[in-house]
Design a protein around this motif. Structure first.
Motif, mmCIF file in Angstrom:
data_model
loop_
_atom_site.group_PDB
_atom_site.id
_atom_site.type_symbol
_atom_site.label_atom_id
_atom_site.label_comp_id
_atom_site.label_asym_id
_atom_site.label_seq_id
_atom_site.Cartn_x
_atom_site.Cartn_y
_atom_site.Cartn_z
ATOM 1 N N ALA A 68 19.659 34.758 33.728
ATOM 2 C CA ALA A 68 20.809 35.563 34.154
ATOM 3 C C ALA A 68 22.111 34.799 33.943
ATOM 4 C CB ALA A 68 20.654 35.956 35.620
ATOM 5 N N SER A 69 22.088 33.493 34.189
ATOM 6 C CA SER A 69 23.286 32.672 33.978
ATOM 7 C C SER A 69 23.654 32.620 32.495
ATOM 8 C CB SER A 69 23.047 31.253 34.499
ATOM 9 O OG SER A 69 22.809 31.258 35.886
ATOM 10 N N LEU A 70 22.647 32.499 31.635
ATOM 11 C CA LEU A 70 22.909 32.496 30.190
ATOM 12 C C LEU A 70 23.503 33.827 29.753
ATOM 13 C CD1 LEU A 70 19.729 30.734 28.710
ATOM 14 C CD2 LEU A 70 22.011 29.766 29.046
ATOM 15 N N ALA A 71 22.947 34.923 30.243
ATOM 16 C CA ALA A 71 23.461 36.242 29.886
ATOM 17 C C ALA A 71 24.897 36.413 30.370
ATOM 18 C CB ALA A 71 22.566 37.327 30.474
ATOM 19 N N LEU A 72 25.174 35.887 31.548
ATOM 20 C CA LEU A 72 26.527 35.970 32.102
ATOM 21 C C LEU A 72 27.521 35.205 31.248
ATOM 22 C CD1 LEU A 72 28.525 36.697 34.352
ATOM 23 C CD2 LEU A 72 27.741 34.665 35.579
ATOM 24 N N ARG A 73 27.150 33.991 30.838
ATOM 25 C CA ARG A 73 28.057 33.196 29.998
ATOM 26 C C ARG A 73 28.282 33.865 28.652
ATOM 27 N NH1 ARG A 73 25.526 28.614 32.574
ATOM 28 N NH2 ARG A 73 23.968 28.421 30.923
ATOM 29 N N VAL A 121 18.113 45.272 39.208
ATOM 30 C CA VAL A 121 18.932 46.084 38.296
ATOM 31 C C VAL A 121 19.569 47.257 39.043
ATOM 32 C CG1 VAL A 121 18.883 47.602 36.285
ATOM 33 C CG2 VAL A 121 17.646 45.425 36.238
ATOM 34 N N LEU A 122 18.748 48.006 39.774
ATOM 35 C CA LEU A 122 19.277 49.177 40.474
ATOM 36 C C LEU A 122 20.223 48.774 41.601
ATOM 37 C CD1 LEU A 122 16.039 51.362 40.645
ATOM 38 C CD2 LEU A 122 17.967 51.583 39.066
ATOM 39 N N GLY A 123 19.872 47.708 42.339
ATOM 40 C CA GLY A 123 20.753 47.231 43.401
ATOM 41 C C GLY A 123 22.088 46.763 42.860
ATOM 42 N N SER A 124 22.069 46.099 41.694
ATOM 43 C CA SER A 124 23.312 45.638 41.072
ATOM 44 C C SER A 124 24.190 46.816 40.670
ATOM 45 C CB SER A 124 23.011 44.777 39.846
ATOM 46 O OG SER A 124 22.319 43.599 40.202
ATOM 47 N N PRO A 146 32.508 36.658 36.039
ATOM 48 C CA PRO A 146 31.755 35.510 36.589
ATOM 49 C C PRO A 146 31.378 35.689 38.052
ATOM 50 C CG PRO A 146 33.618 34.751 35.281
ATOM 51 C CD PRO A 146 33.792 36.226 35.449
ATOM 52 N N ALA A 147 32.307 36.191 38.862
ATOM 53 C CA ALA A 147 32.017 36.377 40.287
ATOM 54 C C ALA A 147 30.962 37.458 40.494
ATOM 55 C CB ALA A 147 33.296 36.736 41.038
ATOM 56 N N LEU A 148 31.033 38.542 39.728
ATOM 57 C CA LEU A 148 30.026 39.589 39.838
ATOM 58 C C LEU A 148 28.654 39.050 39.449
ATOM 59 C CD1 LEU A 148 31.916 42.683 38.362
ATOM 60 C CD2 LEU A 148 31.479 42.161 40.762
ATOM 61 N N GLY A 149 28.625 38.209 38.417
ATOM 62 C CA GLY A 149 27.363 37.618 37.988
ATOM 63 C C GLY A 149 26.743 36.739 39.057
ATOM 64 N N ASN A 150 27.574 36.030 39.792
ATOM 65 C CA ASN A 150 27.065 35.193 40.876
ATOM 66 C C ASN A 150 26.389 36.041 41.952
ATOM 67 O OD1 ASN A 150 27.969 32.817 39.701
ATOM 68 N ND2 ASN A 150 29.936 32.875 40.743
ATOM 69 N N TYR A 151 26.932 37.222 42.204
ATOM 70 C CA TYR A 151 26.322 38.096 43.206
ATOM 71 C C TYR A 151 25.006 38.682 42.717
ATOM 72 C CZ TYR A 151 30.302 37.743 46.319
ATOM 73 O OH TYR A 151 31.256 37.260 47.199
ATOM 74 N N VAL A 152 24.866 38.849 41.415
ATOM 75 C CA VAL A 152 23.572 39.296 40.880
ATOM 76 C C VAL A 152 22.495 38.267 41.209
ATOM 77 C CG1 VAL A 152 22.261 39.764 38.770
ATOM 78 C CG2 VAL A 152 24.557 40.705 39.033
ATOM 79 N N ILE A 153 22.813 37.002 41.016
ATOM 80 C CA ILE A 153 21.857 35.940 41.322
ATOM 81 C C ILE A 153 21.584 35.894 42.825
ATOM 82 C CG2 ILE A 153 21.474 33.446 41.252
ATOM 83 C CD1 ILE A 153 23.089 33.395 38.654
ATOM 84 N N SER A 154 22.604 36.122 43.635
ATOM 85 C CA SER A 154 22.397 36.161 45.084
ATOM 86 C C SER A 154 21.485 37.315 45.476
ATOM 87 C CB SER A 154 23.745 36.299 45.808
ATOM 88 O OG SER A 154 24.546 35.157 45.610
ATOM 89 N N TYR A 209 30.926 42.907 49.126
ATOM 90 C CA TYR A 209 31.378 41.659 48.514
ATOM 91 C C TYR A 209 32.011 41.924 47.148
ATOM 92 C CZ TYR A 209 28.645 39.315 52.132
ATOM 93 O OH TYR A 209 28.156 38.881 53.334
ATOM 94 N N THR A 210 31.390 42.791 46.352
ATOM 95 C CA THR A 210 31.975 43.098 45.045
ATOM 96 C C THR A 210 33.312 43.814 45.208
ATOM 97 O OG1 THR A 210 30.699 45.173 44.877
ATOM 98 C CG2 THR A 210 29.729 43.190 43.914
ATOM 99 N N MET A 211 33.485 44.538 46.328
ATOM 100 C CA MET A 211 34.779 45.169 46.600
ATOM 101 C C MET A 211 35.887 44.128 46.608
ATOM 102 S SD MET A 211 36.117 47.047 50.082
ATOM 103 C CE MET A 211 36.219 45.474 50.939
#
Length: 216
Positions: A203-208, A27-30, A147-155, A102-104
């Motif tokens: 996390a994927s469900l929350a993202l969708r 959470v904090l890293g995101s 969607p792209a930001l969510g993928n980085y959360v999972i990463s 990456y988010t940049m």
């Protein structure tokens, strides 16, 4: 090999401790990566090479060096300069800084994807620059890049075990410590593997769900 449910039961208190640390890091890293990534993206649009050049150098350096090297640098080198953080804080800063590069790029693509007509409309309405960004450009850009930001959360979630290298006991760290003390590896490591799958799926469900909400 025999599955031992008592080992699972014994490991669970350690698992919950590790899970809490993992979620804190995530959470904090995101939050750090999302906020800092937006700052990088906006600075790269400043019409001055005195701003864009150093920002570009820093972000390229961070993006192209391993996260583990950055962790070691922050944890072991900075104290030599009398700059000291806790292991958990160091991990959060390292992951947030690393993924902000990456988010940049994600934000940059989102901003460039906003139709030119939106900029022209803001100019025609004589909106101040700050208002143009906060009310017109950024809301549209961020909606496009969720969607792209969510993928980085999972990463980031999958990279949290790297913090074990600087003594942070997240889920895998707790499993490794338990296994070494009790000579039981199968059960704790299986529990950790399942936990990563479940958290990633949630996390994927929350993202969708967030994507659907922003689409309306």
């Amino acid at each position: 090999m025999k599955w031992d449910w008592s080992a699972v039961s014994d490991f669970m208190p350690h698992f919950w401790d590790g899970l809490l640390v993992t979620l804190q890091i995530l959470v904090l890293g995101s939050l750090v990566s999302f906020a800092l990534g937006l700052v990088w993206a906006l600075l790269m649009r400043v019409p001055s090479r005195f701003v864009t050049w150093p920002v570009g150098v820093v972000t390229e350096f961070v993006r192209n060096t391993p996260l583990l090297v950055q962790l070691f640098f922050l944890f072991y080198v900075l104290p030599e300069w009398n700059i000291t953080f806790s292991a958990l804080t160091t991990g959060v800063v390292a992951i947030g800084l690393h993924y902000s590069t990456y988010t940049m790029q994600v934000y940059r693509a989102g901003i460039e994807g906003v139709p030119v007509g939106q900029w022209e409309a803001a100019t025609a309405l004589n909106l101040p620059l700050k208002r143009t960004w906060t009310a017109v450009i950024l809301p549209q850009a961020i909606r496009r890049v969720v969607p792209a930001l969510g993928n980085y959360v999972i990463s980031m979630l999958k990279d949290t075990p790297l913090l074990m290298a600087i003594t942070v006991l997240e889920m895998l760290g707790e499993a490794r410590l338990f296994s070494q003390q009790n000579f039981q590896f199968t059960e704790p490591l299986t529990v950790i593997g399942v936990a990563f799958i479940v958290i990633s799926y949630l996390a994927s469900l929350a993202l969708r769900a967030l994507e659907r909400r922003l689409a309306h």
